[in-house]
Scaffold this motif. Structure first.
Motif, PDB file in Angstrom:
ATOM      1  N   ILE A 122       0.837  -1.206   0.000  1.00 37.05           N
ATOM      2  CA  ILE A 122       0.000   0.000   0.000  1.00 37.05           C
ATOM      3  C   ILE A 122       0.869   1.252   0.000  1.00 37.05           C
ATOM      4  O   ILE A 122       0.585   2.234  -0.704  1.00 37.05           O
ATOM      5  CB  ILE A 122      -0.942  -0.020   1.221  1.00 37.05           C
ATOM      6  N   ARG A 123       1.943   1.238   0.782  1.00 37.85           N
ATOM      7  CA  ARG A 123       2.833   2.396   0.831  1.00 37.85           C
ATOM      8  C   ARG A 123       3.466   2.667  -0.527  1.00 37.85           C
ATOM      9  O   ARG A 123       3.560   3.819  -0.974  1.00 37.85           O
ATOM     10  CB  ARG A 123       3.920   2.176   1.879  1.00 37.85           C
ATOM     11  N   VAL A 124       3.893   1.598  -1.211  1.00 37.36           N
ATOM     12  CA  VAL A 124       4.472   1.758  -2.546  1.00 37.36           C
ATOM     13  C   VAL A 124       3.448   2.340  -3.516  1.00 37.36           C
ATOM     14  O   VAL A 124       3.751   3.246  -4.311  1.00 37.36           O
ATOM     15  CB  VAL A 124       5.000   0.401  -3.059  1.00 37.36           C
ATOM     16  N   MET A 125       2.215   1.855  -3.445  1.00 41.76           N
ATOM     17  CA  MET A 125       1.171   2.356  -4.335  1.00 41.76           C
ATOM     18  C   MET A 125       0.831   3.805  -4.034  1.00 41.76           C
ATOM     19  O   MET A 125       0.580   4.612  -4.946  1.00 41.76           O
ATOM     20  CB  MET A 125      -0.083   1.481  -4.217  1.00 41.76           C
ATOM     21  N   GLU A 126       0.834   4.185  -2.767  1.00 47.01           N
ATOM     22  CA  GLU A 126       0.575   5.580  -2.403  1.00 47.01           C
ATOM     23  C   GLU A 126       1.673   6.493  -2.946  1.00 47.01           C
ATOM     24  O   GLU A 126       1.394   7.591  -3.444  1.00 47.01           O
ATOM     25  CB  GLU A 126       0.477   5.720  -0.886  1.00 47.01           C
ATOM     26  N   PRO A 132      -1.565 -13.626  -0.717  1.00 40.04           N
ATOM     27  CA  PRO A 132      -2.084 -13.131   0.565  1.00 40.04           C
ATOM     28  C   PRO A 132      -1.964 -11.618   0.715  1.00 40.04           C
ATOM     29  O   PRO A 132      -2.789 -10.998   1.387  1.00 40.04           O
ATOM     30  CB  PRO A 132      -1.227 -13.871   1.608  1.00 40.04           C
ATOM     31  N   GLU A 133      -0.957 -11.017   0.082  1.00 43.32           N
ATOM     32  CA  GLU A 133      -0.811  -9.559   0.192  1.00 43.32           C
ATOM     33  C   GLU A 133      -1.937  -8.831  -0.537  1.00 43.32           C
ATOM     34  O   GLU A 133      -2.299  -7.707  -0.157  1.00 43.32           O
ATOM     35  CB  GLU A 133       0.539  -9.119  -0.390  1.00 43.32           C
ATOM     36  N   PHE A 134      -2.485  -9.450  -1.578  1.00 40.43           N
ATOM     37  CA  PHE A 134      -3.477  -8.782  -2.406  1.00 40.43           C
ATOM     38  C   PHE A 134      -4.918  -9.066  -1.980  1.00 40.43           C
ATOM     39  O   PHE A 134      -5.833  -8.333  -2.365  1.00 40.43           O
ATOM     40  CB  PHE A 134      -3.292  -9.186  -3.869  1.00 40.43           C
ATOM     41  N   ILE A 135      -5.125 -10.159  -1.219  1.00 43.22           N
ATOM     42  CA  ILE A 135      -6.489 -10.460  -0.769  1.00 43.22           C
ATOM     43  C   ILE A 135      -6.705 -10.037   0.682  1.00 43.22           C
ATOM     44  O   ILE A 135      -7.787 -10.261   1.234  1.00 43.22           O
ATOM     45  CB  ILE A 135      -6.782 -11.972  -0.915  1.00 43.22           C
ATOM     46  N   HIS A 171      -7.375  -7.710   4.000  1.00 40.59           N
ATOM     47  CA  HIS A 171      -8.359  -6.656   4.243  1.00 40.59           C
ATOM     48  C   HIS A 171      -7.728  -5.272   4.078  1.00 40.59           C
ATOM     49  O   HIS A 171      -8.393  -4.342   3.597  1.00 40.59           O
ATOM     50  CB  HIS A 171      -8.947  -6.803   5.652  1.00 40.59           C
ATOM     51  N   GLU A 172      -6.471  -5.117   4.479  1.00 43.44           N
ATOM     52  CA  GLU A 172      -5.822  -3.815   4.347  1.00 43.44           C
ATOM     53  C   GLU A 172      -5.775  -3.355   2.892  1.00 43.44           C
ATOM     54  O   GLU A 172      -6.118  -2.220   2.562  1.00 43.44           O
ATOM     55  CB  GLU A 172      -4.398  -3.861   4.923  1.00 43.44           C
ATOM     56  N   PHE A 173      -5.365  -4.272   1.997  1.00 45.60           N
ATOM     57  CA  PHE A 173      -5.228  -3.896   0.593  1.00 45.60           C
ATOM     58  C   PHE A 173      -6.589  -3.678  -0.063  1.00 45.60           C
ATOM     59  O   PHE A 173      -6.781  -2.703  -0.811  1.00 45.60           O
ATOM     60  CB  PHE A 173      -4.452  -4.984  -0.152  1.00 45.60           C
ATOM     61  N   THR A 174      -7.541  -4.562   0.197  1.00 48.06           N
ATOM     62  CA  THR A 174      -8.857  -4.417  -0.427  1.00 48.06           C
ATOM     63  C   THR A 174      -9.583  -3.168   0.090  1.00 48.06           C
ATOM     64  O   THR A 174     -10.252  -2.475  -0.683  1.00 48.06           O
ATOM     65  CB  THR A 174      -9.707  -5.668  -0.162  1.00 48.06           C
TER      66      THR A 174
END
Length: 262
Positions: free
Chosen positions: A156-160, A178-181, A183-186
């Motif tokens: 998420i930090r990289v995407m921000e 697991p990183e993409f499914i 709750h934090e990422f979704t």
């Protein structure tokens, strides 16, 4: 033979041409493209030495679209074969597979981004990962982020950070890692209004753009170099990503680098 007769026996050029049944034009002919052929050969040797994973297509596209040379592809290919620079093509195993859903091709920039992970090791044996992000429209590389651990919060930090200078995508395409499914990422994607498009399990071809990009990263530099630290990996990845976007030809862009494509 005519030239040797003139040099050794001091006969005239006219007489030598008459004896060997050739014209004086043929005798005096000097190839005009010899110097250019040497230049083409030097470029081909330089490119294939520096980029051992490049075949003729990438070499010719680089010379034509990046360097601006107007040499005919047949001429360049003839020299390429004479130098025996052909890459060995490994035969493919043909497997019967169920037909997956077709890959959706984007129609504009920032419509679909693809993200995925790669793995490798440092010189001391420690494993590290690479987070790769591309824009599917022109196969533009956006991010190569190395790390020993890349959990969802790091993603998420990289995407921000990426969204600070890049317009927001409509869709993010990824696998079911697991990183993409998480709750934090979704939840982050939902807040941003970004739709996450998961591929079907066991069908990486549905994420073919990033998978092909991963292969390019693997064979271009990851498998060629043994790095001592993550800092070295990050430095090399930054330089290579600039080269990939600005100079490396891409077949999907008609032989032009992503940022030179129309």
């Amino acid at each position: 033979m005519a030239q040797e007769s003139v040099a050794r026996h001091s006969i005239s050029i006219r007489k030598a041409c008459y004896c060997f049944l050739i014209s004086e034009t043929c005798y005096r002919y000097q190839p005009k493209q010899a110097s250019e052929n040497d230049e083409i050969a030097q470029w081909l040797i330089q490119l294939t030495t520096r980029h051992s994973d490049w075949g003729f297509g990438l070499c010719f596209d680089y010379l034509r679209n990046v360097q601006g040379f107007t040499w005919n592809h047949k001429r360049v290919y003839r020299i390429y074969k004479e130098l025996e620079l052909n890459l060995r093509i490994r035969p493919k195993r043909r497997l019967n597979r169920n037909k997956p859903e077709p890959l959706k091709e984007p129609l504009r920039p920032n419509q679909v981004w693809s993200i995925d992970f790669m793995h490798d090791q440092l010189a001391d044996g420690r494993s590290y990962r690479l987070l790769n992000v591309i824009d599917d429209y022109r196969r533009e590389g956006l991010v190569i982020e190395p790390g020993f651990s890349l959990p969802s919060l790091r993603v998420i930090r990289v995407m921000e950070q990426l969204l600070e200078w890049r317009d927001q995508p409509s869709i993010i395409r990824c696998d079911n890692g697991p990183e993409f499914i998480s709750h934090e990422f979704t939840n982050w994607a939902k807040r941003k209004g970004i739709r996450i498009e998961y591929i079907q399990p066991g069908n990486p071809q549905q994420n073919a753009y990033i998978e092909r990009h991963n292969r390019t990263v693997r064979y271009s530099w990851v498998s060629k170099h043994l790095f001592e630290s993550l800092e070295e990996v990050q430095e090399y990845a930054t330089e290579w990503l600039w080269f990939y976007n600005h100079e490396r030809p891409h077949k999907a862009n008609n032989g032009r680098p992503p940022l030179m494509a129309a």
